[in-house]
Design a protein around this motif. Structure first.
Motif, PDB file in Angstrom:
ATOM      1  N   UNK A 182      46.432  34.273  42.319  1.00  0.00           N
ATOM      2  CA  UNK A 182      46.112  35.593  42.019  1.00  0.00           C
ATOM      3  C   UNK A 182      45.438  36.025  43.413  1.00  0.00           C
ATOM      4  N   UNK A 183      45.825  36.921  43.900  1.00  0.00           N
ATOM      5  CA  UNK A 183      45.210  37.840  45.178  1.00  0.00           C
ATOM      6  C   UNK A 183      44.243  38.724  44.733  1.00  0.00           C
ATOM      7  N   UNK A 184      43.067  38.685  45.353  1.00  0.00           N
ATOM      8  CA  UNK A 184      41.861  39.604  44.962  1.00  0.00           C
ATOM      9  C   UNK A 184      41.742  40.551  46.061  1.00  0.00           C
ATOM     10  N   UNK A 192      51.190  36.396  41.643  1.00  0.00           N
ATOM     11  CA  UNK A 192      52.486  36.002  41.949  1.00  0.00           C
ATOM     12  C   UNK A 192      52.680  34.548  41.920  1.00  0.00           C
ATOM     13  N   UNK A 193      54.224  34.144  41.704  1.00  0.00           N
ATOM     14  CA  UNK A 193      54.383  32.483  41.665  1.00  0.00           C
ATOM     15  C   UNK A 193      53.888  31.924  42.985  1.00  0.00           C
ATOM     16  N   UNK A 203      44.104  38.172  51.726  1.00  0.00           N
ATOM     17  CA  UNK A 203      44.236  36.828  51.911  1.00  0.00           C
ATOM     18  C   UNK A 203      43.071  35.972  51.196  1.00  0.00           C
ATOM     19  N   UNK A 204      42.547  36.584  50.178  1.00  0.00           N
ATOM     20  CA  UNK A 204      41.474  35.616  49.303  1.00  0.00           C
ATOM     21  C   UNK A 204      42.671  35.595  47.897  1.00  0.00           C
ATOM     22  N   UNK A 234      37.805  29.478  41.934  1.00  0.00           N
ATOM     23  CA  UNK A 234      37.510  29.071  43.231  1.00  0.00           C
ATOM     24  C   UNK A 234      38.459  29.953  44.408  1.00  0.00           C
ATOM     25  N   UNK A 235      37.815  30.602  45.105  1.00  0.00           N
ATOM     26  CA  UNK A 235      38.298  31.636  46.109  1.00  0.00           C
ATOM     27  C   UNK A 235      38.712  30.938  47.409  1.00  0.00           C
TER      28      UNK A 235
END
Length: 611
Positions: A182-184, A192-193, A203-204, A234-235
């Motif tokens: 999961x992009x934040x 995305x896979x 980029x997080x 956990x980012x």
């Protein structure tokens, strides 16, 4: 295998998702689809490429700030429009995409048929969606609660993402055994896979763990386990650049990745190997060295190209460390009843770190007390997280389905690991240790030199592009490279090819030899050199065509062979990393000459997340 992309936020979802699906085409697929919510649920799906989906949506209503997309690699049901994802619920309000396999779908389907549900596809995914819908309806529960109940009954692997037209501000996702990242962003989230569809936006990222459910809004991410307990995301920061997933002027990703190998092998060595000081620094190995060096036995578990890397490692580890090594196909290991002793060391090798058979195999070995050492390329992948220790290969994203740079990076890491263990066990002399460090340090330059022969290899490839069969032979460290060369030719050109130890040729395969059969020898100068010269003579005596990968300056084999592919001289233990380069190029140029899509070979998937 299969690809998932989803978006929620302030952007239009459709272009983000379609671009993301194109980023995931390398994974292998046979159909594509997308679902959007905007004053109702809109669903579009099509057999074939993402471009076919785009064409079919021309003139359609594609508005919406929330959506899900999927590229499917068929498991249950043939490739077709109706079997493509997303699937719609019976009441028409829900849509779902799914990677993985639901093993008990048949029994669930029978239950649902008895309740009056009618199915419109052959997929296990539609069964799961209807099952979730049925629970929600009969328990008057929320979609999140219904999903949690359903997943406690499900047997198999999955990543699923759901959208609901009655809740157009929420995505719900869950994972077990298949990757999900999961992009934040700022007021937006991307699912995305893998990271390739996300990198140009943020980029997080958060890597979702097994048995976690994600409830995602534009400005909120909630993670829960199946017991409904909140988990702290956990980012992580992505160490990935957009240029790494673009062709950069090359005709194909495969060619780009072959030519990246001087750089990727250097990255693999950088910060680890200091030849001048005579040291190798790999903290994941060093921190567990007592367990590793005292292992009574090493089991290497892998699939495909990674299995070939394991075979090379078997030769290297036994030679340097004097520890018995067995190399297992993960798909076989997981289904038999292997004898595992506490303290055995398992080396799991996987480019993606998500290979389903390898993952299940090491989970079972870990339960029996084995120490797990993971060698993977993808940071945050499942195998890296389940392992006690390990090392990343740092090869960067590999888009071409047929592995090239990931393979040489695996060989490099495995060689360093073997050298570290040998030094700790005092099974290698100081002079030999320093010699091999210097040899390994020179590999990037030697690979660069080997790549300078690309035009010559292309000319050789054109001579053999129309053959129907090929035989690959090697001895010692080069036998696994012969296997890998045969696999590459099969994958890329669809030419039937087999690899054998050269001495086994007389025990059957020599019956195939005639004037039309090319026989590829990996025949660099090593302990077996005179023996392999004899094998070449046996082929020539039967009018076979000989292509030989040789050490530069080898006049003996040059005079005997029909074509030679020279590489720089290297220690026989290090040479396999270099000798695979001309075989990669040979396969690439033959595949291109035959008119095939070498980046996406038919029927193949990059990341095999189902068995």
């Amino acid at each position: 295998m299969c690809g998932i992309v989803a978006y929620i936020g302030h952007r239009q979802a459709y272009p983000v998702i379609v671009k993301g699906l194109k980023r995931l085409e390398y994974r292998g697929y046979d159909s594509a689809g997308i679902a959007l919510v905007n004053h109702g649920l809109k669903l579009y799906k099509k057999k074939g490429k993402v471009a076919n989906l785009e064409e079919s949506t021309l003139g359609q209503d594609l508005e919406g700030h929330i959506g899900i997309g999927h590229t499917r690699w068929a498991t249950h049901g043939e490739p077709s429009d109706r079997n493509a994802h997303p699937h719609r619920s019976a009441n028409g309000k829900l849509a779902m995409i799914h990677n993985g396999i639901i093993e008990n779908y048949a029994s669930l389907k029978q239950e649902l048929i008895k309740k009056g549900y009618q199915f419109h596809s052959d997929t296990d995914t539609e069964v799961l969606l209807y099952f979730i819908e049925d629970i929600q309806k009969n328990n008057s529960s929320t979609l999140e609660e219904a999903l949690r109940i359903a997943l406690k009954r499900v047997v198999g692997a999955y990543v699923i993402v759901l959208i609901d037209e009655d809740n157009p501000d929420t995505l719900i996702a869950a994972r077990k055994g298949s990757p999900l990242v999961i992009g934040i962003g700022k007021g937006e989230h991307f699912l995305a896979s893998d990271a390739s569809p996300i990198i140009e936006y943020t980029k997080e990222v958060v890597y979702v763990n097994d048995y976690e459910i994600a409830i995602i809004k534009a400005d909120e991410l909630i993670l829960k386990n199946l017991g409904n307990e909140r988990q702290t995301p956990f980012i992580q920061k992505l160490d990935l650049e957009l240029a790494a997933i673009e062709k950069g002027g090359y005709d194909h990703f495969m060619l780009k990745e072959i030519f990246e190998q001087p750089h990727t092998i250097y990255d693999c060595l950088r910060g680890r190997l200091d030849a001048a000081q005579g040291t190798i620094t790999m903290s994941g190995i060093q921190n567990n060295m007592e367990l590793i060096k005292n292992a009574n036995r090493i089991l290497i578990i892998a699939c495909g190209t990674s299995w070939h890397a394991g075979l090379v490692a078997e030769y290297v580890i036994e030679e340097l460390c004097r520890i018995p090594v067995e190399v297992e196909y993960a798909s076989e290991f997981r289904y038999r009843n292997p004898i595992i002793h506490k303290g055995d060391m398992i080396i799991a090798i996987s480019q993606s770190g998500e290979t389903a058979d390898t993952l299940v195999a090491i989970e079972r070995a870990k339960e029996q007390g084995a120490v797990i050492l993971g060698i993977v390329n993808v940071v945050g992948s499942s195998i890296s997280r389940i392992s006690h220790a390990g090392a990343y290969t740092h090869a960067g994203p590999e888009i071409g389905v047929a592995s090239t740079k990931a393979f040489t990076a695996q060989l490099t890491v495995l060689t360093m690991v073997a050298l570290m263990i040998a030094k700790e066990r005092n099974t290698i002399s100081h002079d030999r240790y320093i010699h091999l460090l210097n040899e390994l340090n020179e590999v990037p330059e030697k690979v660069k030199h080997a790549l300078e022969n690309a035009d010559h290899i292309k000319a050789v490839a054109l001579k053999y592009k129309d053959v129907s069969d090929a035989l690959f032979l090697g001895r010692g460290y080069n036998f696994p490279i012969a296997l890998e060369g045969a696999l590459k030719l099969k994958e890329i050109s669809y030419i039937h090819a087999e690899g054998y130890p050269a001495a086994e040729m007389k025990h059957g395969p020599i019956a195939l030899v005639d004037e039309s059969l090319p026989v590829v020898f990996v025949a660099t100068k090593d302990t077996y050199h005179q023996k392999i010269i004899s094998n070449i003579q046996e082929i020539k005596a039967r009018k076979g065509k000989v292509i030989a990968v040789i050490t530069e300056g080898d006049e003996t084999i040059t005079e005997m062979a029909d074509d030679v592919l020279p590489i720089p001289e290297a220690d026989e233990l290090i040479a396999p990393i270099i000798s695979t380069i001309p075989l990669q190029l040979l396969s690439y140029y033959i595949g291109v000459a035959r008119g095939f899509d070498v980046d996406k070979p038919r029927n193949l998937a990059k990341s095999v997340t189902v068995e």
